[in-house]
Design an enzyme around this catalytic site. Structure first.
Site, PDB file in Angstrom:
ATOM      1  CG  ASP A 118      -1.953  -1.045   1.241  1.00  0.00           C
ATOM      2  OD1 ASP A 118      -2.203  -1.630   0.169  1.00  0.00           O
ATOM      3  OD2 ASP A 118      -2.526  -1.305   2.319  1.00  0.00           O
ATOM      4  NE  ARG A 119       0.492   8.416  -1.837  1.00  0.00           N
ATOM      5  CZ  ARG A 119       0.789   9.253  -0.866  1.00  0.00           C
ATOM      6  NH1 ARG A 119       0.450   8.956   0.394  1.00  0.00           N
ATOM      7  NH2 ARG A 119       1.414  10.389  -1.118  1.00  0.00           N
TER       8      ARG A 119
END
Length: 305
Positions: free
Chosen positions: A140-141
């Site tokens: 995830d970012r």
């Protein structure tokens, strides 16, 4: 496995276990390479035996040399852009980066830059390597930590298969709210999309199977937090975040899933990667140092992971 790189070629000394096996069988059964990629190696004569064009249907003999054209220049499919990202492991086939938080793994739009994939392309370009580098899995970012990229199509194909067969062990460190009463546990709940939110996932009876293992590392009684390590049998989007929120212990900082906004991101770090190298058969273990300043995971050593 005895191997070496020779310019654009990768050389494998045929082991006893491949004796009287054909190159066709190595690609199809040993490595399980997709038919299209196998076909390109065969028709473009990218395989040699002792430096001579290979007969793909002739039995191999242990001790002979199989050469594969792996290191030719392949134009980047992504625009290189500079970002200083630590390298945890690298050879001619793979790179493991320590992804900082707040950057995406790869572009979501054709002209997007500033992602880890753009930085990986720039890193190779700066070394004079023109390769179609590609991520094997995602983070995830806002999640930091170890992530694998392949440098060529054969390595990418082999690593994809290992990921599918769960032969790449990824261990995460998470800081969750509350005190977990069980020191170890397994969360086995299917995960699907939340139809009321464009990004969020949720536990859903009609979702995909998802299994998360966890183990308590440290309890912070005064802060009402618990540090745990997690490892997955599946790789669903937001899996750790969804599962821990579902059992009432969301990640600290994970506002999307009910966490307190005490940090500027969810407290999740891909701390360790373990796998057997698909081409050299070496055991690879990577520990990813923490990148947050000030630190999120205080009092935790990577040796505990």
């Amino acid at each position: 496995m005895e191997t070496r790189s020779l310019g654009k070629w990768f050389e494998v000394t045929i082991p006893e276990s491949w004796n009287e096996v054909t190159i066709e069988e190595v690609f199809r059964s040993k490595w399980k390479v997709p038919k299209k990629l196998t076909h390109s190696f065969r028709t473009e004569k990218k395989a040699l035996i002792n430096g001579n064009p290979a007969n793909w249907n002739a039995n191999l003999s242990s001790g002979t040399k199989l050469q594969l054209l792996l290191f030719e220049e392949v134009p980047f499919e992504i625009e290189p852009s500079y970002l200083d990202v630590p390298v945890l492991y690298e050879d001619d086939h793979l790179i493991v980066f320590n992804k900082p938080p707040f950057i995406s793994t790869h572009p979501n739009e054709p002209d997007e830059t500033g992602t880890l994939a753009n930085a990986a392309a720039y890193y190779l370009l700066s070394k004079g390597e023109i390769r179609n580098i590609r991520h094997i899995h995602r983070l995830d970012r806002d999640t930091s930590g170890a992530i694998i990229f392949s440098k060529h199509s054969l390595a990418g194909s082999l690593m994809d298969m290992m990921l599918e067969k769960r032969e790449i062990k990824r261990t995460y460190l998470a800081l969750v709210q509350g005190q977990l009463h069980q020191k170890k546990g397994i969360i086995n709940e299917p995960i699907g999309r939340d139809r009321h939110h464009p990004v969020r996932r949720r536990v859903s009876a009609t979702g995909q199977d998802a299994i998360t293992h966890y183990q308590v590392l440290k309890s912070y009684s005064s802060k009402k937090f618990t540090a745990i390590k997690c490892w997955l049998d599946t790789g669903r989007t937001h899996q750790i975040r969804v599962h821990l929120s579902h059992i009432g212990h969301p990640l600290v900082g994970d506002i999307l899933y009910g966490g307190l906004p005490l940090f500027d991101r969810q407290a999740l770090h891909a701390a360790k990667l373990e796998f057997i190298h698909p081409l050299t058969l070496e055991k690879i273990v990577c520990h990813a140092p923490f990148l947050d300043n000030p630190p999120i995971f205080s009092g935790i050593s990577l040796e505990e992971i």
